[in-house]
Design an enzyme around this catalytic site. Structure first.
Site, PDB file in Angstrom:
ATOM      1  N   ASP A   1      -8.995  31.344 -36.785  1.00 30.18           N
ATOM      2  CA  ASP A   1      -8.033  32.027 -37.652  1.00 30.18           C
ATOM      3  C   ASP A   1      -8.234  33.540 -37.691  1.00 30.18           C
ATOM      4  O   ASP A   1      -7.425  34.244 -38.312  1.00 30.18           O
ATOM      5  CB  ASP A   1      -8.133  31.490 -39.084  1.00 30.18           C
ATOM      6  CG  ASP A   1      -7.418  30.164 -39.260  1.00 30.18           C
ATOM      7  OD1 ASP A   1      -6.608  29.808 -38.389  1.00 30.18           O
ATOM      8  OD2 ASP A   1      -7.670  29.482 -40.269  1.00 30.18           O
TER       9      ASP A   1
ATOM     10  N   LYS B   1      -4.873  34.161 -46.360  1.00 30.24           N
ATOM     11  CA  LYS B   1      -3.915  33.718 -45.335  1.00 30.24           C
ATOM     12  C   LYS B   1      -3.301  32.405 -45.813  1.00 30.24           C
ATOM     13  O   LYS B   1      -4.013  31.456 -46.105  1.00 30.24           O
ATOM     14  CB  LYS B   1      -4.633  33.494 -43.999  1.00 30.24           C
ATOM     15  CG  LYS B   1      -3.764  32.856 -42.923  1.00 30.24           C
ATOM     16  CD  LYS B   1      -4.597  32.345 -41.763  1.00 30.24           C
ATOM     17  CE  LYS B   1      -5.477  31.178 -42.129  1.00 30.24           C
ATOM     18  NZ  LYS B   1      -4.728  29.912 -42.418  1.00 30.24           N
TER      19      LYS B   1
END
Length: 291
Positions: free
Chosen positions: A139, A11
């Site tokens: 996240d 990410k």
């Protein structure tokens, strides 16, 4: 059901604005454009009666104790919300560096939830899947469906998928793990305090590479300066990327220490990765694409 497998991509925070520190819970409120890289961990699930995890790969060592791995944490959180949930033995092949600002553990956890959802015929939007993602880490929700989108708040506000151009890029990690907490501490915001700075640019769907780069160039990563006080080598990695031919933008991802650069084309990205590997053979350097 036989073996299930999925990727757990890195990410990348193309932007990361810290708006301030919330008065209610003390969490930092963020606004971030998140994209995902082609480079990834790989996760397999062999359905069976016992929940287990085996970790291998070049970055398996720093991944920590198996029982505390986010893959198992996510599975346990989901099991708490799904009666009679089927599970099994996970096999995680670690390619991504740990404590690196690219959500490796969070992406692994999200991958586990995807596989368990498939095994149990649950949609990714099922309340138990969303609740398990949120309980596992800030996240994890944005990694459930790893495609470019805006993330806001403390990670709980996930925007719609953005159809953005794929960007040639290089990821560099100088081999220094950076925990998130010391970086936020170095930022130095008191509870209720806001951080001054220009507003985040509006990112619309359908941008080509040039338009996307133009949109994110004025933005920033507000954690970059405090992270440099925690791990000064981040500055060295950024300088190396910016010195490469074809580099159009270089920035830190997350709370570091991984940095990324966007390049004019794949050839320039490959050449830059080769040059940096020659100068810093112990660093993790990966040419990739972000989307």
């Amino acid at each position: 059901m036989s073996l299930l497998t999925t990727r757990a991509p890195a990410k990348i925070n193309l932007t990361l604005h810290v708006l301030g520190r919330r008065p209610g819970d003390g969490y930092h409120a963020l606004e971030s454009l998140v994209a995902f890289a082609e480079v990834a961990d790989m996760l397999e699930l062999v359905p069976g009666p016992d929940l287990a995890l085996e970790v291998s790969g070049p970055t398996a060592g720093p991944a920590g104790p198996l029982d505390d791995n986010l893959v198992l944490r996510a599975a346990r959180h989901l099991a708490a919300g799904v009666d009679g949930m089927q599970h099994g033995a996970f096999r995680l092949h670690k390619q991504l560096p740990v404590a690196a600002g690219i959500g490796g553990g969070s992406s692994d956890a999200a991958a586990a939830l995807r596989l368990l959802a498939e095994l149990n015929r649950l949609p990714l939007g099922h309340p138990a899947v969303i609740a398990a993602a949120r309980a596992t880490g800030a996240d994890v929700p944005v990694c459930l469906d790893p495609r470019a989108r805006m993330m806001r708040g403390a990670g709980e506000e996930i925007g719609p998928v953005l159809d953005l151009a794929s960007l040639p890029a290089v990821l560099v990690n100088p081999g220094v793990p950076v925990a998130t907490a010391p970086v936020f501490k170095a930022l130095g915001l008191a509870v209720g305090q806001r951080l001054d700075g220009a507003a985040h640019p509006v990112i619309g769907s359908g941008l080509d590479a040039t338009s996307l780069l133009g949109a994110i160039a004025p933005a920033r990563n507000d954690l970059e300066a405090p992270a440099l006080t925690v791990a000064p080598v981040i500055g060295e990695a950024l300088a190396l990327l910016r010195a490469q031919g074809g580099c159009r933008l270089a920035r830190m991802s997350g709370s570091g220490a991984t940095v990324f650069a966007i390049f004019a084309d794949d050839g320039a990205a490959e050449a830059a990765a080769g040059a940096i590997r020659a100068l810093q053979p112990s660093w993790w350097v990966e040419p990739t694409r972000l989307a």
